[in-house]
Design a protein around this motif. Structure first.
Motif, short mmCIF file in Angstrom:
data_model
loop_
_atom_site.label_atom_id
_atom_site.label_comp_id
_atom_site.label_asym_id
_atom_site.label_seq_id
_atom_site.Cartn_x
_atom_site.Cartn_y
_atom_site.Cartn_z
N PHE A 12 0.85 -1.18 0.00
CA PHE A 12 0.00 0.00 0.00
C PHE A 12 0.89 1.24 0.00
O PHE A 12 1.84 1.33 0.78
CB PHE A 12 -0.92 0.04 1.22
N GLU A 13 0.55 2.17 -0.87
CA GLU A 13 1.22 3.46 -0.92
C GLU A 13 0.34 4.43 -0.14
O GLU A 13 -0.80 4.66 -0.50
CB GLU A 13 1.34 3.94 -2.37
N VAL A 14 0.88 4.98 0.95
CA VAL A 14 0.12 5.87 1.81
C VAL A 14 0.74 7.26 1.74
O VAL A 14 1.83 7.49 2.27
CB VAL A 14 0.10 5.35 3.27
N ALA A 53 5.10 4.75 2.87
CA ALA A 53 4.45 6.01 3.24
C ALA A 53 5.31 7.20 2.81
O ALA A 53 6.53 7.15 2.86
CB ALA A 53 4.22 6.05 4.75
N ASP A 54 4.63 8.27 2.40
CA ASP A 54 5.29 9.48 1.90
C ASP A 54 5.08 10.67 2.83
O ASP A 54 3.98 10.89 3.33
CB ASP A 54 4.72 9.89 0.54
N LEU A 55 6.13 11.44 3.00
CA LEU A 55 6.06 12.77 3.61
C LEU A 55 6.69 13.75 2.63
O LEU A 55 7.57 13.37 1.85
CB LEU A 55 6.83 12.83 4.93
N GLY A 70 6.37 15.22 12.65
CA GLY A 70 5.60 14.35 11.77
C GLY A 70 6.38 13.12 11.35
O GLY A 70 5.85 12.01 11.27
N PHE A 71 7.66 13.31 11.07
CA PHE A 71 8.52 12.19 10.71
C PHE A 71 8.60 11.19 11.86
O PHE A 71 8.44 9.98 11.66
CB PHE A 71 9.92 12.68 10.33
N ASP A 72 8.82 11.69 13.07
CA ASP A 72 8.87 10.81 14.25
C ASP A 72 7.55 10.08 14.44
O ASP A 72 7.53 8.89 14.78
CB ASP A 72 9.21 11.61 15.50
N ARG A 73 6.45 10.78 14.21
CA ARG A 73 5.12 10.16 14.35
C ARG A 73 4.95 9.04 13.33
O ARG A 73 4.41 7.98 13.65
CB ARG A 73 4.07 11.24 14.17
N GLN A 80 7.11 -0.09 6.49
CA GLN A 80 8.35 -0.71 6.05
C GLN A 80 9.23 0.26 5.27
O GLN A 80 10.45 0.11 5.25
CB GLN A 80 8.05 -1.95 5.19
N GLU A 81 8.62 1.23 4.61
CA GLU A 81 9.37 2.22 3.84
C GLU A 81 8.80 3.61 4.10
O GLU A 81 7.59 3.77 4.19
CB GLU A 81 9.25 1.97 2.33
N ILE A 82 9.69 4.58 4.20
CA ILE A 82 9.29 5.98 4.26
C ILE A 82 10.02 6.70 3.15
O ILE A 82 11.24 6.61 3.04
CB ILE A 82 9.64 6.63 5.61
N GLN A 83 9.26 7.38 2.33
CA GLN A 83 9.86 8.19 1.27
C GLN A 83 9.65 9.66 1.64
O GLN A 83 8.53 10.08 1.89
CB GLN A 83 9.20 7.91 -0.07
#
Length: 103
Positions: A12-14, A53-55, A70-73, A80-83
């Motif tokens: 899932f891309e969130v 997930a994207d920020l 927000g990044f810490d949250r 599994q991945e943060i972009q």
């Protein structure tokens, strides 16, 4: 139904973009953060879904401190991945209306 899929077979891309409610309102992005967190907990605890997930850095009104919070949250939610993307201000897109505010 999602829980029936074998682990790792779904991704899932969130597009979180921001956890700052003021920034979300400013860019006209309505998001229920409590519901978002509930969905993350469900996906991580009850399914084998891989979460990407994207920020976005550079949103109007976002500060270094609010982005970091927000990044810490997001990290605490365990995707599994943060972009981390950088805001692109493309001519003709609604986000450029904030250019005059920042000058």
């Amino acid at each position: 139904m999602i829980a029936a899929f074998p682990p790792g077979s779904l991704q899932f891309e969130v597009g979180v973009q921001t956890f700052n409610e003021d920034v979300g309102a400013l860019i006209k992005r309505r998001q229920n953060y409590e519901r978002l967190e509930e969905n993350f907990h469900f996906l991580r605890g009850k399914t084998g879904v891989h979460i990407h997930a994207d920020l976005i850095v550079g949103l109007p009104g976002e500060t270094v401190e609010s982005f970091a919070a927000g990044f810490d949250r997001l990290v605490a939610l365990g995707p599994q991945e943060i972009q981390v993307g950088i805001l692109k201000r493309l001519r003709g897109t609604p986000i450029v209306r904030h250019d005059a505010d920042s000058q």
